[in-house]
Design a protein around this motif. Sequence first.
Motif, PDB file in Angstrom:
ATOM      1  N   LEU A  28      33.745 -32.146 -17.855  1.00  0.00           N
ATOM      2  CA  LEU A  28      32.673 -32.847 -17.156  1.00  0.00           C
ATOM      3  C   LEU A  28      31.451 -31.932 -17.005  1.00  0.00           C
ATOM      4  O   LEU A  28      30.311 -32.342 -17.264  1.00  0.00           O
ATOM      5  N   VAL A  29      31.704 -30.684 -16.624  1.00  0.00           N
ATOM      6  CA  VAL A  29      30.615 -29.714 -16.459  1.00  0.00           C
ATOM      7  C   VAL A  29      29.961 -29.391 -17.801  1.00  0.00           C
ATOM      8  O   VAL A  29      28.745 -29.241 -17.888  1.00  0.00           O
ATOM      9  N   VAL A  30      30.755 -29.307 -18.863  1.00  0.00           N
ATOM     10  CA  VAL A  30      30.185 -29.117 -20.209  1.00  0.00           C
ATOM     11  C   VAL A  30      29.246 -30.286 -20.535  1.00  0.00           C
ATOM     12  O   VAL A  30      28.164 -30.096 -21.098  1.00  0.00           O
ATOM     13  N   GLY A  31      29.636 -31.501 -20.132  1.00  0.00           N
ATOM     14  CA  GLY A  31      28.808 -32.690 -20.356  1.00  0.00           C
ATOM     15  C   GLY A  31      27.459 -32.600 -19.660  1.00  0.00           C
ATOM     16  O   GLY A  31      26.424 -32.954 -20.234  1.00  0.00           O
ATOM     17  N   TYR A  32      27.462 -32.109 -18.390  1.00  0.00           N
ATOM     18  CA  TYR A  32      26.184 -31.922 -17.672  1.00  0.00           C
ATOM     19  C   TYR A  32      25.339 -30.852 -18.359  1.00  0.00           C
ATOM     20  O   TYR A  32      24.141 -30.989 -18.545  1.00  0.00           O
ATOM     21  N   THR A  33      26.010 -29.747 -18.680  1.00  0.00           N
ATOM     22  CA  THR A  33      25.307 -28.568 -19.187  1.00  0.00           C
ATOM     23  C   THR A  33      24.683 -28.803 -20.547  1.00  0.00           C
ATOM     24  O   THR A  33      23.602 -28.273 -20.832  1.00  0.00           O
ATOM     25  N   ALA A  34      25.357 -29.577 -21.396  1.00  0.00           N
ATOM     26  CA  ALA A  34      24.844 -29.836 -22.748  1.00  0.00           C
ATOM     27  C   ALA A  34      23.414 -30.371 -22.685  1.00  0.00           C
ATOM     28  O   ALA A  34      22.500 -29.811 -23.296  1.00  0.00           O
ATOM     29  N   ALA A  35      23.212 -31.445 -21.917  1.00  0.00           N
ATOM     30  CA  ALA A  35      21.870 -32.042 -21.810  1.00  0.00           C
ATOM     31  C   ALA A  35      20.939 -31.165 -20.987  1.00  0.00           C
ATOM     32  O   ALA A  35      19.770 -30.993 -21.331  1.00  0.00           O
TER      33      ALA A  35
END
Length: 430
Positions: A242-249
């Motif tokens: 989930l945190v990777v998902g936030y961080t990507a954008a």
Amino acid sequence: MSQAYSKEEKRSRIRGIVGAASGNLVEWFDFYIYAVFATYFTKALTAPHMDSTTQAIYVWGVFAASFFMRPIGSWLFGRIADKHGRKKSMVISIVLMAISSFLFAALPTYEQVGMAAPFLLLVVRLLQGLSVGGEYGAVATYMSELGLKGQRGFFASFQYVTLSGGQLLASLLGVILLGFLSEQQLLDGGWRIPFVIGGIAAIISLLARSRLEETLSHEDSDKEESGTLKELFKNHWKTFFLVVGYTAAGSLTFYVITVYSKTYLTNLGIDGKTVGFIMTASLFVYMLAQPVFGALSDRIGRRAAMLLYSGLMLIFIYPVMVIAMPHFSHSPFIVALLLIFLMMILSLYTSISGLVKAEMFPPHVRALGVGFSYAVGNAIFGGSAPSVALQFKAAGIENTFFIYVIVMLAICFLCSFKLPKEPEYLQHDH
């Protein structure tokens, strides 16, 4: 609802936040010097038979490669922070940055050592990536643990005040050096000066960090699973992705707006000095805005802030970058306002970036969880942004790059719904 802190405890916590933040400022100043002065050391450190585009792609490729050291740095320093203390981790990372900055200043040119020059550039840059990889998780964790209840968003925002402050100082140093040195003098070796300054600043910061108080409890540090990837992926893998998902954008838009936009504006025909002033002024406003947006998140909650960031950026990044900026490229003032507008939307994310992640992991894997998930998302999507954008441009489809950015923002928007509706972290201390 606020918890009563004694004056001494408030002072002590604020001192700790200032100490951690000052080191963060220096780390990112040293890291961003590369982006600001890349134009000047490219020819000295790459093969002269390459054309200028190939040289630029290599140098920005090295910039991207340094981001792939961040997961290693975040794992290494995250383990130290969760097992041996946040302070120890932050002290070691600043020492590593000091060493790598001085090494960068001493790099031999292609003329002196041939193909060893671009190779050594890569090695030293990877050391800087390792250091910064360890910085984010430990600082985000430390600041979230020291932040005063009900004001955590405000205090945590100083991580990006100092991160953007480091970027601003690097940009400002570029403007100052261009005032004292000619472009030719910078090409001839003047590019080494900022790396010496960065190394000295890191040593000064080391003194501040050596006085920090520890926030990791013995109970958490003594756990056998503290700071281990096994524990992270066994019990917290959903949170990690989930945190990777936030961080990507978040990282992608951050690097597009604060790093790649410099190259983008230059390609629109705006001269180098004017672009320098636009970037410096915009980054200054951006830096000052972080506590305002951090305090806003204390009122509306992290979920609302993340949804606003991803939704608004998704709507505006293409029309601003692709339509408005080329149309108003004759007016530096309007270009600066457009850039600041995007930076204000970005601030909804950056002001609470570290805090959102820190609040999702338990203390015994917090620094590792925050740092490693951030580093993975950043390595794949953030650091690659300038290099990927240049490759889109070389293929004659530069505008398509912003479609890719929009897709990542849509993913972030969907991920943001996973944050709790009722922000319990605004009610409880931990």
